[in-house]
Enzyme design. Sequence first.
Site, mmCIF file in Angstrom:
data_model
loop_
_atom_site.group_PDB
_atom_site.id
_atom_site.type_symbol
_atom_site.label_atom_id
_atom_site.label_comp_id
_atom_site.label_asym_id
_atom_site.label_seq_id
_atom_site.Cartn_x
_atom_site.Cartn_y
_atom_site.Cartn_z
ATOM 1 C CE1 TYR A 154 31.766 104.803 -37.738
ATOM 2 C CE2 TYR A 154 32.238 104.808 -40.105
ATOM 3 C CZ TYR A 154 31.400 105.113 -39.038
ATOM 4 O OH TYR A 154 30.195 105.736 -39.274
ATOM 5 N N GLY A 155 38.601 104.179 -37.425
ATOM 6 C CA GLY A 155 39.868 103.627 -36.939
ATOM 7 C C GLY A 155 39.997 103.881 -35.440
ATOM 8 C CG HIS A 193 44.561 92.774 -14.955
ATOM 9 N ND1 HIS A 193 44.189 91.725 -14.141
ATOM 10 C CD2 HIS A 193 44.016 92.518 -16.183
ATOM 11 C CE1 HIS A 193 43.455 90.879 -14.837
ATOM 12 N NE2 HIS A 193 43.331 91.335 -16.061
#
Lengths: 154, 154
Positions: free
Chosen positions: B137-138, B22
């Site tokens: 910008y991937g 987490h």
Amino acid sequence: MLKNLNPYLNAELLHVLRSMGHGDELILVDCNFPSDSVAAHTVSGKLIRMEGLNVPEVAEAILSVYPLDSFVPEPVLRMEVVGNPDEWVECHHEMKKVVDKTSDREWKFGSIERHAFYERARNAYAVVCAGSERRGYGCFVLIKGVIDEKGNVV
Amino acid sequence: MLKNLNPYLNAELLHVLRSMGHGDELILVDCNFPSDSVAAHTVSGKLIRMEGLNVPEVAEAILSVYPLDSFVPEPVLRMEVVGNPDEWVECHHEMKKVVDKTSDREWKFGSIERHAFYERARNAYAVVCAGSERRGYGCFVLIKGVIDEKGNVV
């Protein structure tokens, strides 16, 4: 933790299961099996210890993702009871239930004598030990099958 | 290959995704990102290269098992276009579609300036590079969430 996956499939176990290919063999054993010494001889050299779990619990996790092999007549082999090779002990019956529950068909079980099992296990891909399986003869060979391009077990 | 799993989830990627907990952050990037040098600084030190795949394909595989984090307002962050931080390029729109398609709710996207992204990525858990994503910008941060005792994303 991951979505849509049995929570017992930890990172090491997933890595082993996904690394295996068609015909590779996985060894699932109880707490008395010589897991560490046998695993040292396997292809991967890996022993995955699943403490706190018994054989049916680990088997159900594995078989939720692991395809059995339809190219062989008996893709699951159980270790034979010494002196009584035809006897099915409790672990054998429970494994059969798990295999049926997690499959789309009925798979046949074969059997293998204790020392022949050790030899076969040394040539397997890896060993998974159900650390809290105290019952005897909870030892199995699981032969890996094929997933087709649609995601189905062949 | 494994049953019930996206076939692009290979052993190394599964190992990374299951090892994370987490709040850990996964970096998914295109082919121009400095993947190798950034990955060397991450917690795991791992770069998983997914050759032949673009960002939406890798994202769909990852998000088929990877829970996003409901404890933060924006569990997905996109890299901002230099000089035009509010612009959504094609990869951003496609990632939104994949996130929606693989989720039981709508997750909010945040954004992060290019150099701040590099810095954030160095502190992430690992880097996954979609080797055939040629579009700019991937690049995304995916913050990992929680699975409850019933197997649902919290």
